[in-house]
Design a protein around this motif. Structure first.
Motif, PDB file in Angstrom:
ATOM      1  N   ALA A 104       0.828  -1.205   0.000  1.00 31.68           N
ATOM      2  CA  ALA A 104       0.000   0.000   0.000  1.00 31.68           C
ATOM      3  C   ALA A 104       0.866   1.261   0.000  1.00 31.68           C
ATOM      4  CB  ALA A 104      -0.939  -0.006   1.199  1.00 31.68           C
ATOM      5  N   VAL A 105       1.960   1.244   0.742  1.00 39.49           N
ATOM      6  CA  VAL A 105       2.889   2.381   0.766  1.00 39.49           C
ATOM      7  C   VAL A 105       3.491   2.584  -0.621  1.00 39.49           C
ATOM      8  CG1 VAL A 105       5.099   3.204   1.691  1.00 39.49           C
ATOM      9  CG2 VAL A 105       3.381   2.213   3.230  1.00 39.49           C
ATOM     10  N   LEU A 106       3.913   1.498  -1.251  1.00 40.96           N
ATOM     11  CA  LEU A 106       4.475   1.593  -2.598  1.00 40.96           C
ATOM     12  C   LEU A 106       3.453   2.153  -3.582  1.00 40.96           C
ATOM     13  CD1 LEU A 106       6.482  -1.752  -2.731  1.00 40.96           C
ATOM     14  CD2 LEU A 106       7.438   0.565  -2.660  1.00 40.96           C
ATOM     15  N   GLU A 107       2.206   1.754  -3.452  1.00 39.69           N
ATOM     16  CA  GLU A 107       1.145   2.262  -4.336  1.00 39.69           C
ATOM     17  C   GLU A 107       0.966   3.766  -4.156  1.00 39.69           C
ATOM     18  OE1 GLU A 107      -1.420   2.367  -7.357  1.00 39.69           O
ATOM     19  OE2 GLU A 107      -0.294   0.578  -6.767  1.00 39.69           O
ATOM     20  N   ASP A 108       0.923   4.231  -2.898  1.00 37.12           N
ATOM     21  CA  ASP A 108       0.823   5.671  -2.645  1.00 37.12           C
ATOM     22  C   ASP A 108       2.004   6.414  -3.259  1.00 37.12           C
ATOM     23  OD1 ASP A 108      -1.574   5.560  -1.256  1.00 37.12           O
ATOM     24  OD2 ASP A 108      -0.700   6.025   0.710  1.00 37.12           O
ATOM     25  N   LEU A 109       3.207   5.889  -3.068  1.00 38.23           N
ATOM     26  CA  LEU A 109       4.402   6.549  -3.599  1.00 38.23           C
ATOM     27  C   LEU A 109       4.364   6.632  -5.124  1.00 38.23           C
ATOM     28  CD1 LEU A 109       7.093   5.008  -1.251  1.00 38.23           C
ATOM     29  CD2 LEU A 109       6.409   7.422  -1.346  1.00 38.23           C
ATOM     30  N   LYS A 110       3.905   5.584  -5.773  1.00 37.28           N
ATOM     31  CA  LYS A 110       3.801   5.604  -7.236  1.00 37.28           C
ATOM     32  C   LYS A 110       2.774   6.641  -7.692  1.00 37.28           C
ATOM     33  CE  LYS A 110       5.369   0.862  -7.732  1.00 37.28           C
ATOM     34  NZ  LYS A 110       4.993  -0.529  -7.945  1.00 37.28           N
ATOM     35  N   GLU A 111       1.667   6.755  -6.960  1.00 38.33           N
ATOM     36  CA  GLU A 111       0.669   7.771  -7.288  1.00 38.33           C
ATOM     37  C   GLU A 111       1.245   9.176  -7.103  1.00 38.33           C
ATOM     38  OE1 GLU A 111      -3.035   7.239  -5.184  1.00 38.33           O
ATOM     39  OE2 GLU A 111      -3.193   5.148  -5.799  1.00 38.33           O
ATOM     40  N   TYR A 112       1.993   9.381  -6.023  1.00 37.06           N
ATOM     41  CA  TYR A 112       2.643  10.679  -5.803  1.00 37.06           C
ATOM     42  C   TYR A 112       3.546  11.016  -6.983  1.00 37.06           C
ATOM     43  CZ  TYR A 112       1.518  11.312  -0.799  1.00 37.06           C
ATOM     44  OH  TYR A 112       0.892  11.527   0.396  1.00 37.06           O
ATOM     45  N   LYS A 113       4.348  10.049  -7.397  1.00 34.18           N
ATOM     46  CA  LYS A 113       5.295  10.291  -8.488  1.00 34.18           C
ATOM     47  C   LYS A 113       4.561  10.670  -9.768  1.00 34.18           C
ATOM     48  CE  LYS A 113       9.186   8.323 -10.963  1.00 34.18           C
ATOM     49  NZ  LYS A 113       9.860   7.113 -11.357  1.00 34.18           N
ATOM     50  N   GLU A 114       3.471   9.972 -10.071  1.00 31.81           N
ATOM     51  CA  GLU A 114       2.695  10.288 -11.281  1.00 31.81           C
ATOM     52  C   GLU A 114       2.165  11.722 -11.233  1.00 31.81           C
ATOM     53  OE1 GLU A 114      -0.418   7.403 -11.924  1.00 31.81           O
ATOM     54  OE2 GLU A 114       1.001   5.734 -11.777  1.00 31.81           O
ATOM     55  N   VAL A 115       1.599  12.111 -10.104  1.00 25.76           N
ATOM     56  CA  VAL A 115       1.056  13.463  -9.965  1.00 25.76           C
ATOM     57  C   VAL A 115       2.178  14.492 -10.065  1.00 25.76           C
ATOM     58  CG1 VAL A 115      -0.069  15.072  -8.369  1.00 25.76           C
ATOM     59  CG2 VAL A 115      -0.985  12.762  -8.677  1.00 25.76           C
ATOM     60  N   LEU A 116       3.301  14.236  -9.415  1.00 28.32           N
ATOM     61  CA  LEU A 116       4.410  15.187  -9.442  1.00 28.32           C
ATOM     62  C   LEU A 116       5.006  15.327 -10.837  1.00 28.32           C
ATOM     63  CD1 LEU A 116       6.036  14.262  -6.033  1.00 28.32           C
ATOM     64  CD2 LEU A 116       4.784  16.365  -6.590  1.00 28.32           C
ATOM     65  N   GLU A 117       5.058  14.240 -11.586  1.00 27.65           N
ATOM     66  CA  GLU A 117       5.550  14.324 -12.962  1.00 27.65           C
ATOM     67  C   GLU A 117       4.600  15.156 -13.821  1.00 27.65           C
ATOM     68  OE1 GLU A 117       6.139  10.156 -13.831  1.00 27.65           O
ATOM     69  OE2 GLU A 117       8.243  10.255 -13.170  1.00 27.65           O
ATOM     70  N   LYS A 118       3.305  14.997 -13.615  1.00 23.98           N
ATOM     71  CA  LYS A 118       2.331  15.819 -14.347  1.00 23.98           C
ATOM     72  C   LYS A 118       2.436  17.283 -13.915  1.00 23.98           C
ATOM     73  CE  LYS A 118      -0.968  12.098 -15.180  1.00 23.98           C
ATOM     74  NZ  LYS A 118      -2.289  11.532 -14.849  1.00 23.98           N
ATOM     75  N   ALA A 119       2.624  17.508 -12.610  1.00 27.62           N
ATOM     76  CA  ALA A 119       2.780  18.872 -12.102  1.00 27.62           C
ATOM     77  C   ALA A 119       4.009  19.533 -12.721  1.00 27.62           C
ATOM     78  CB  ALA A 119       2.890  18.858 -10.577  1.00 27.62           C
ATOM     79  N   LYS A 120       5.074  18.775 -12.867  1.00 26.09           N
ATOM     80  CA  LYS A 120       6.291  19.306 -13.487  1.00 26.09           C
ATOM     81  C   LYS A 120       5.999  19.731 -14.927  1.00 26.09           C
ATOM     82  CE  LYS A 120      11.075  18.115 -14.501  1.00 26.09           C
ATOM     83  NZ  LYS A 120      12.118  17.082 -14.395  1.00 26.09           N
ATOM     84  N   GLY A 121       5.189  18.946 -15.611  1.00 27.87           N
ATOM     85  CA  GLY A 121       4.853  19.247 -16.999  1.00 27.87           C
ATOM     86  C   GLY A 121       4.084  20.537 -17.180  1.00 27.87           C
ATOM     87  N   ILE A 122       3.377  20.981 -16.150  1.00 25.71           N
ATOM     88  CA  ILE A 122       2.629  22.240 -16.250  1.00 25.71           C
ATOM     89  C   ILE A 122       3.263  23.344 -15.392  1.00 25.71           C
ATOM     90  CG2 ILE A 122       0.447  21.092 -16.835  1.00 25.71           C
ATOM     91  CD1 ILE A 122      -0.410  21.720 -13.868  1.00 25.71           C
ATOM     92  N   HIS A 123       4.456  23.090 -14.881  1.00 25.18           N
ATOM     93  CA  HIS A 123       5.207  24.065 -14.076  1.00 25.18           C
ATOM     94  C   HIS A 123       4.444  24.485 -12.817  1.00 25.18           C
ATOM     95  CE1 HIS A 123       7.955  24.222 -17.432  1.00 25.18           C
ATOM     96  NE2 HIS A 123       6.925  24.460 -18.218  1.00 25.18           N
ATOM     97  N   ALA A 124       3.793  23.512 -12.182  1.00 24.78           N
ATOM     98  CA  ALA A 124       3.064  23.773 -10.946  1.00 24.78           C
ATOM     99  C   ALA A 124       3.926  23.401  -9.751  1.00 24.78           C
ATOM    100  CB  ALA A 124       1.768  22.958 -10.919  1.00 24.78           C
ATOM    101  N   ARG A 125       3.858  24.204  -8.721  1.00 22.28           N
ATOM    102  CA  ARG A 125       4.515  23.851  -7.470  1.00 22.28           C
ATOM    103  C   ARG A 125       3.528  23.060  -6.626  1.00 22.28           C
ATOM    104  NH1 ARG A 125       6.179  29.181  -4.876  1.00 22.28           N
ATOM    105  NH2 ARG A 125       4.065  29.632  -5.529  1.00 22.28           N
ATOM    106  N   TRP A 126       4.024  22.459  -5.551  1.00 22.46           N
ATOM    107  CA  TRP A 126       3.197  21.566  -4.749  1.00 22.46           C
ATOM    108  C   TRP A 126       3.621  21.581  -3.298  1.00 22.46           C
ATOM    109  CZ3 TRP A 126       4.851  17.089  -2.115  1.00 22.46           C
ATOM    110  CH2 TRP A 126       6.240  16.887  -2.183  1.00 22.46           C
ATOM    111  N   HIS A 127       2.779  21.020  -2.470  1.00 23.62           N
ATOM    112  CA  HIS A 127       3.130  20.679  -1.087  1.00 23.62           C
ATOM    113  C   HIS A 127       2.169  19.608  -0.610  1.00 23.62           C
ATOM    114  CE1 HIS A 127       0.293  24.141   0.073  1.00 23.62           C
ATOM    115  NE2 HIS A 127      -0.264  23.075   0.625  1.00 23.62           N
ATOM    116  N   LEU A 128       2.518  19.005   0.509  1.00 21.23           N
ATOM    117  CA  LEU A 128       1.628  18.028   1.127  1.00 21.23           C
ATOM    118  C   LEU A 128       0.720  18.734   2.123  1.00 21.23           C
ATOM    119  CD1 LEU A 128       3.983  15.013   1.934  1.00 21.23           C
ATOM    120  CD2 LEU A 128       2.304  15.196   0.100  1.00 21.23           C
TER     121      LEU A 128
END
Length: 132
Positions: A104-128
């Motif tokens: 379950a932890v690995l699944e969450d981390l993979k989802e985070y990575k996908e969202v962050l890669e998309k965020a990078k593509g639109i030049h969006a900053r983020w936080h938790l």
């Protein structure tokens, strides 16, 4: 009460759903923190960026910050998060028993990575942020 870490973007309509479950990471925080410290990585909470206004609203309570502390939101570049996720994934692959509910932890981390890669593509900053 169920707690989850979720990603907030500084772009209101990013063109994709930034939702990640984040409950497994929240439940494994202590174990992940220990693994991060052993691996020389920042702990998950290092990426918290919720402003105090949001905390006060969520908990329906006012807080006084220590003198000199600011309660403003903090933002991070997507690459910081991507690098962290890749590093913690590598650390977990070397120490799979370091966290319970590793799948379950690995699944969450993979989802985070996908969202962050998309965020990078639109030049969006983020936080938790925390959801209770």
């Amino acid at each position: 009460m169920s707690v989850a870490y979720y990603i907030v973007l500084d772009v209101e309509e990013p063109g994709f759903d930034p939702f990640v479950n984040g409950k497994a990471l929240a439940h494994a925080t202590e174990e992940l923190d220990e693994l991060c410290l052993k691996s020389g990585l920042p702990v998950l909470e290092s990426f918290m960026g919720q402003g105090m206004d949001e905390f006060e609203e969520m908990l329906d309570e006012d807080f006084d910050l220590p003198e000199g502390e600011e309660g403003d939101e903090k933002w991070f570049e997507p690459q910081e998060g991507i690098d962290w996720v890749q590093s913690i994934l590598a650390a977990l692959s070397q120490n799979p028993s370091s966290v319970t509910e590793a799948d379950a932890v690995l699944e969450d981390l993979k989802e985070y990575k996908e969202v962050l890669e998309k965020a990078k593509g639109i030049h969006a900053r983020w936080h938790l942020a925390l959801d209770f």
